[in-house]
Design an enzyme around this catalytic site. Structure first.
Site, PDB file in Angstrom:
ATOM      1  N   ASN A   1      20.302  39.118 -11.993  1.00  0.00           N
ATOM      2  CA  ASN A   1      19.630  39.554 -13.223  1.00  0.00           C
ATOM      3  C   ASN A   1      20.242  38.871 -14.448  1.00  0.00           C
ATOM      4  OD1 ASN A   1      17.626  41.362 -12.315  1.00  0.00           O
ATOM      5  ND2 ASN A   1      19.187  42.905 -11.899  1.00  0.00           N
TER       6      ASN A   1
ATOM      7  N   CYS B   1      14.043  41.025  -5.623  1.00  0.00           N
ATOM      8  CA  CYS B   1      14.478  42.327  -6.122  1.00  0.00           C
ATOM      9  C   CYS B   1      14.050  43.353  -5.081  1.00  0.00           C
ATOM     10  CB  CYS B   1      13.804  42.593  -7.474  1.00  0.00           C
ATOM     11  SG  CYS B   1      14.239  44.144  -8.267  1.00  0.00           S
ATOM     12  N   HIS B   2      14.607  44.547  -5.111  1.00  0.00           N
ATOM     13  CA  HIS B   2      14.180  45.569  -4.152  1.00  0.00           C
ATOM     14  C   HIS B   2      13.394  46.699  -4.815  1.00  0.00           C
ATOM     15  CE1 HIS B   2      18.566  46.615  -5.042  1.00  0.00           C
ATOM     16  NE2 HIS B   2      17.847  47.474  -5.732  1.00  0.00           N
TER      17      HIS B   2
END
Length: 436
Positions: A148, A169-170
């Site tokens: 990030n 990303c999750h």
């Protein structure tokens, strides 16, 4: 067998999860795992953990560990980044403490806001250096980017390098699982289409097949809201759902600082009403640091056997699909090359992507609902100007990014914003390149 390079492998727990995911596939069990970190102590711990993961899975990879990034990247088929430039101290603390002097409070500060801007400015140059190494040492690599601020980082990489990159990303699959629990439907039965930008994507469809056809599950989510069953930690997102009609992917603590509506210094009632955890990332880091030494000793203990469970991260599935041709769909962060028609060309969007032997192939979504696109544009403005500052070295664009940030602009006047930027640049010192 592919060579898979972990950059920032000293993020031991995350590296452990990804290695477990990768080596649990029989087709990848003999891969070369190359671990790189600038911290030799943490790298040593991750190397020990890598061997334990392999043992737990009865896999036989070639495991390498080096503090030489170029050696780790040389000949890599896949590279996975999980770095944090500047670490918790000094840089994350700086991102929180200096804005506080101006009355500007944050929750996570890693994606947008003044904290996200500064994190992007110190991270993008490092990622671009990394990509220049890749262009020389492994030009055909697939770069799986977990760092990030995701959208800013991936946008800069796509503009400044030739490396094939997908940001991962999750939040999409993670939120789908949370909503499944809220509405009492097994997540395995749910189909969804989700698109937007990282940390601000929305489920355009959320449904399941039944004997009678397809059931739209949004009425069930609305029922959770109307019956007052929204989890206490998720009130911001349910309120946004109430107002916008679609559910957003990133957590309530994240989302609260992407918009001007929830964190206001003269409205403590909002903080309480929506259960917004100010300084949450600081708290998480302190907890993690306090437990790390005990965790490290446990991980390094020869008597400790690791339990390896598959995570919901996309990375291993991408590698498996590209190596075997097994098709799967993930949500990835990629350049907007005609994928979302009412967002700017070239910005970083998060859309469904087909993965097989042909690589990561983004799927066109068309137009988003206009109010969702308008909301995303407020964040894209900040991303665009931060990337512009990072690629041109022009200080003026840092001011402009902060001026247009929704939360910062809701709290501070122009003079305060410029002074805050000056203070942050000075405090970061050599963690940032020189701006003119």
């Amino acid at each position: 067998m592919p060579k898979i390079t972990f950059i920032g492998a000293g993020s031991t727990v995350f590296a452990k999860n990804l290695m477990g995911d990768i080596l649990s596939y029989p087709e990848l069990a003999d891969a070369t795992i190359s671990l790189h970190d600038i911290d030799p102590e943490r790298l040593r711990t991750s190397e020990i953990v890598a061997h334990k993961v392999a043992e737990a899975l009865d896999a036989h990879p070639t495991i390498q560990a080096t503090t030489d990034r170029r050696a780790a990247l040389d000949g890599a088929d896949y590279a996975i980044s999980m770095i944090q430039v500047g670490g918790y101290k000094p840089c994350t603390v700086t991102d929180f403490e200096i804005p506080k002097k101006y009355g500007l409070r944050q929750t996570i500060a890693d994606t947008l806001g003044i904290g996200g801007i500064m994190r992007g400015l110190r991270t993008i140059p490092v990622l671009l250096d990394m990509c220049r190494d890749m262009e020389e040492l492994c030009p055909d690599v697939t770069f799986l980017q977990y760092v990030n601020p995701m959208a800013m980082n991936c946008w800069a990489i796509s503009r400044a390098t030739k490396i094939k990159t997908v940001g991962l990303c999750h939040s999409v699959q993670g939120t789908a699982a949370q909503l499944a629990r809220d509405i009492g439907v097994p997540v395995e039965e749910i189909n969804y289409v989700c698109a937007g930008i990282n940390h601000m994507a929305f489920y355009l469809r959320f449904e399941r097949k039944t004997e009678d056809g397809v059931e739209d599950l949004y009425p069930r989510i609305r029922q959770v809201l109307e019956e007052g069953r929204a989890p206490a930690w998720n009130l911001v997102r349910y309120e946004v759902f109430r107002r916008l009609g679609y559910f957003v992917t990133e957590s309530s603590e994240h989302f609260a600082e992407y918009v001007p509506w929830f964190i206001k210094r003269d409205r403590p009632d909002l903080i309480e009403k929506f259960n917004i955890p100010l300084d949450e990332y600081i708290r998480r880091c302190e907890v993690q640091i306090a437990s790390w030494e005990r965790m490290r000793q446990d991980l390094e203990n020869p008597e400790t056997r690791l339990e390896v469970r598959r995570s919901h991260e996309y990375g291993s599935g991408i590698i498996h699909s590209m190596e075997t041709g097994t098709p799967r769909v993930i949500n990835g962060n990629v350049p907007n090359d005609g994928l979302i028609h009412n967002l700017p060309e070239g910005c970083c969007v998060e859309v469904p992507c087909l993965v097989d032997k042909n690589g990561v192939q983004p799927i066109s979504v068309g137009n988003l609902p206009p109010h969702l696109a308008a909301l995303m544009q407020t964040n894209i403005n900040v991303q665009a100007l931060t990337v512009e500052a990072a690629l041109t070295g022009k200080r003026e664009h840092i001011y402009h990014a902060a001026m247009l940030d929704p939360h910062t602009a809701a709290e501070l006047d122009l003079e305060q914003i410029w002074n805050l930027v000056d203070d942050l640049i000075e405090a970061h010192g050599d963690w940032l390149p020189a701006y003119h």
